[in-house]
Scaffold this active site. Structure first.
Site, mmCIF file in Angstrom:
data_model
loop_
_atom_site.group_PDB
_atom_site.id
_atom_site.type_symbol
_atom_site.label_atom_id
_atom_site.label_comp_id
_atom_site.label_asym_id
_atom_site.label_seq_id
_atom_site.Cartn_x
_atom_site.Cartn_y
_atom_site.Cartn_z
ATOM 1 C CB CYS A 155 -20.438 -4.098 -4.467
ATOM 2 S SG CYS A 155 -18.128 -4.465 -3.201
HETATM 3 N N1 LIG Z 1 -14.896 -0.231 -6.492
HETATM 4 C C1 LIG Z 1 -16.191 -0.918 -5.196
HETATM 5 O O1 LIG Z 1 -16.511 -1.758 -6.787
HETATM 6 C C2 LIG Z 1 -16.653 -0.068 -4.556
HETATM 7 C C3 LIG Z 1 -18.377 -0.620 -4.364
HETATM 8 C C4 LIG Z 1 -18.482 0.004 -2.714
HETATM 9 C C5 LIG Z 1 -17.774 0.681 -2.448
HETATM 10 N N2 LIG Z 1 -16.694 0.598 -2.240
HETATM 11 C C6 LIG Z 1 -15.571 1.877 -1.475
HETATM 12 O O2 LIG Z 1 -16.252 2.964 -2.384
HETATM 13 C C7 LIG Z 1 -14.748 3.983 -1.851
HETATM 14 C C8 LIG Z 1 -13.859 4.103 -3.001
HETATM 15 O O3 LIG Z 1 -13.810 2.977 -4.022
HETATM 16 P P1 LIG Z 1 -12.806 2.758 -5.227
HETATM 17 O O4 LIG Z 1 -13.361 1.467 -5.783
HETATM 18 O O5 LIG Z 1 -13.919 4.439 -6.363
HETATM 19 O O6 LIG Z 1 -11.745 3.367 -4.790
HETATM 20 P P2 LIG Z 1 -10.405 3.588 -5.733
HETATM 21 O O7 LIG Z 1 -10.633 3.308 -7.397
HETATM 22 O O8 LIG Z 1 -9.102 2.905 -5.154
HETATM 23 O O9 LIG Z 1 -10.111 5.098 -5.884
HETATM 24 C C9 LIG Z 1 -9.481 6.118 -4.923
HETATM 25 C C10 LIG Z 1 -9.607 7.451 -5.054
HETATM 26 O O10 LIG Z 1 -9.549 8.042 -3.577
HETATM 27 C C11 LIG Z 1 -8.652 8.868 -3.407
HETATM 28 N N3 LIG Z 1 -7.604 9.078 -2.106
HETATM 29 C C12 LIG Z 1 -7.333 10.049 -1.471
HETATM 30 N N4 LIG Z 1 -7.145 9.290 -0.951
HETATM 31 C C13 LIG Z 1 -6.968 8.382 -0.620
HETATM 32 C C14 LIG Z 1 -5.317 7.514 0.100
HETATM 33 N N5 LIG Z 1 -5.000 7.638 1.349
HETATM 34 N N6 LIG Z 1 -5.292 5.769 -0.483
HETATM 35 C C15 LIG Z 1 -5.858 5.569 -1.634
HETATM 36 N N7 LIG Z 1 -6.874 6.686 -2.527
HETATM 37 C C16 LIG Z 1 -6.356 7.753 -1.209
HETATM 38 C C17 LIG Z 1 -7.269 8.297 -4.915
HETATM 39 O O11 LIG Z 1 -7.381 9.914 -5.761
HETATM 40 P P3 LIG Z 1 -6.211 10.509 -5.388
HETATM 41 O O12 LIG Z 1 -4.494 9.055 -5.073
HETATM 42 O O13 LIG Z 1 -6.213 11.139 -6.486
HETATM 43 O O14 LIG Z 1 -6.139 11.414 -4.319
HETATM 44 C C18 LIG Z 1 -8.255 7.130 -5.735
HETATM 45 O O15 LIG Z 1 -8.623 7.515 -6.714
HETATM 46 C C19 LIG Z 1 -13.563 2.670 -1.074
HETATM 47 O O16 LIG Z 1 -13.424 3.590 0.585
HETATM 48 C C20 LIG Z 1 -14.488 1.252 -1.449
HETATM 49 O O17 LIG Z 1 -14.615 0.467 -0.357
HETATM 50 C C21 LIG Z 1 -16.464 0.295 -3.863
#
Ligand SMILES: NC(=O)c1ccc[n+]([C@@H]2O[C@H](COP(=O)([O-])OP(=O)(O)OC[C@H]3O[C@@H](n4cnc5c(N)ncnc54)[C@H](OP(=O)(O)O)[C@@H]3O)[C@@H](O)[C@H]2O)c1
Length: 349
Positions: free
Chosen positions: A152
């Site tokens: 981001c």
């Molecule tokens: N948030 C942002 O603004 C943003 C921007 C750009 C890129 N990203 C990238 O996009 C990806 C997702 O980000 P997010 O913000 O959506 O993260 P998040 O809200 O923490 O969600 C990640 C999801 O992945 C699942 N998961 C599966 N294996 C996992 C593990 N080993 N550890 C933790 N969770 C696990 C979890 O669901 P379950 O526990 O139900 O499996 C969780 O809901 C990341 O790689 C992040 O760096 C995020």
């Protein structure tokens, strides 16, 4: 990273057969935004959602904001076989860094196309992997088997600096990028620094100097356009749910009149529905891009005309994550780049 491509129109007219889509990490912030956007995308048939902790529940139970989505979450699959049998051809991975890395080969070998939101492949030079800063991708996106969706912060900073550095304006002295992020940038898992009481009424720098991983991503993207030099990147957490505001200072090799810089940036992003160079006098704000896949930017001169300032605002969960992922997939699959993506932001939030 190459010259920005004009928006490509498909050779055929929609409606086009929808492609089976699966989302890994569907319960997180990025995953839920992917799901929300894909449910109304005319080219996507949402067939499978993965979760470790919510498997067996309908998505609507986990995210009441998606009340009609009765698709039941699967266990986070190690093997793509069951999803392929169900008709999935494209997988969006919204898993944390490292969680998909070991599985990627199995998914690609099975013939799936993957758009990965994590940082796992952003520095990769492997064949078939494309760094998906959409406005700076050329035809390499068409050949991509895996799109490494940019971070981001990196999205906002690179959109702001690439028109200037590729024009040869950068003196080579350090570019300084200070950026503010909303708390959803840290994901949904609770943590002390993202606890409401800790961050709800405070602003704080973190991983400053050379520490943040997006710095390496920015450096790699600069190297791809033949530009190398020092960049200082200072991220800050601020009390808002979503949004990124980047303020970038680019030392100039020679004076560039503001009107010329403004015209150059506008020309570079002609044909991009999502990158807007604001009218002179205006400045971007995160609230204007919240809920939108846009990047709004504005330019100023500082330090007696020796420094170009570029201000860029995005929604971290859209242009900074799920929105750009779908924009990349639109390009790959031949849908108009804007399909299923909001240009307008929310009026308030
Ligand atoms: N948030 C942002 O603004 C943003 C921007 C750009 C890129 N990203 C990238 O996009 C990806 C997702 O980000 P997010 O913000 O959506 O993260 P998040 O809200 O923490 O969600 C990640 C999801 O992945 C699942 N998961 C599966 N294996 C996992 C593990 N080993 N550890 C933790 N969770 C696990 C979890 O669901 P379950 O526990 O139900 O499996 C969780 O809901 C990341 O790689 C992040 O760096 C995020």
């Amino acid at each position: 990273v190459s010259a920005p491509a004009a928006v490509r129109e498909p050779a055929w007219s929609p409606p086009h057969a929808a492609i089976g889509v699966g989302v890994l990490g569907a319960t997180g912030y990025g995953g839920a935004e992917l799901v929300r956007l894909l449910t109304t995308h005319p080219g996507a048939a949402l067939l499978a959602l993965g979760s470790r902790h919510q498997a067996g529940k309908p998505m609507a139970r986990v995210w009441p904001s998606l009340p009609d989505l009765d698709l039941v979450l699967d266990d986070d699959p190690d093997d793509p076989g069951a999803w392929i049998d169900r008709g999935v051809a494209v997988v969006f991975s919204a898993l944390p860094h490292g969680a998909f890395l070991a599985r990627a080969a199995a998914f690609l070998d099975a013939g799936l196309r993957v758009v990965d939101l994590s940082s796992d492949f952003r520095l990769s030079t492997a064949e078939g992997v494309t760094y998906g800063l959409t406005e700076w991708c050329g035809t390499e996106l068409d050949r991509a088997r895996l799109v490494a969706n940019p971070g981001c912060y990196a999205t906002a900073v690179l959109l702001a600096i690439l028109p200037a550095v590729t024009a040869g304006w950068w003196s080579g002295s350090p570019i300084i990028a200070n950026a503010l992020s909303g708390v959803s940038g840290a994901g949904r898992s609770p943590g002390l620094t993202t606890h409401f009481v800790e961050c709800g009424n405070s602003a704080a720098p973190y991983r400053v100097g050379d520490e943040h991983a997006h710095l390496r991503e920015i450096a790699r993207a600069l190297a791809r356009v033949g530009q190398e030099g020092p960049v200082v990147f200072n991220p800050h957490l601020v009390p808002m749910a979503r949004g990124i505001l980047a303020t970038v200072s680019i030392p100039l090799a020679a004076p560039v009149p503001l009107a010329a810089a403004q015209a150059h940036f506008a020309t570079r992003y002609t044909g991009s529905a999502f990158v807007r160079v604001l009218d002179p006098g205006d400045l971007p704000e995160t609230r204007h891009v919240r809920g939108s896949n846009r990047c709004d930017m504005a330019l100023r001169l500082a330090a007696g005309g020796t420094v170009l300032l570029v201000f860029a605002a995005i929604d971290n969960l859209l242009k900074g994550a799920a929105g750009q992922a779908i924009q990349n997939w639109n390009r790959i699959s031949g849908w108009p780049e804007t399909t299923g993506l909001p240009v307008a932001g929310w009026s308030c939030a």
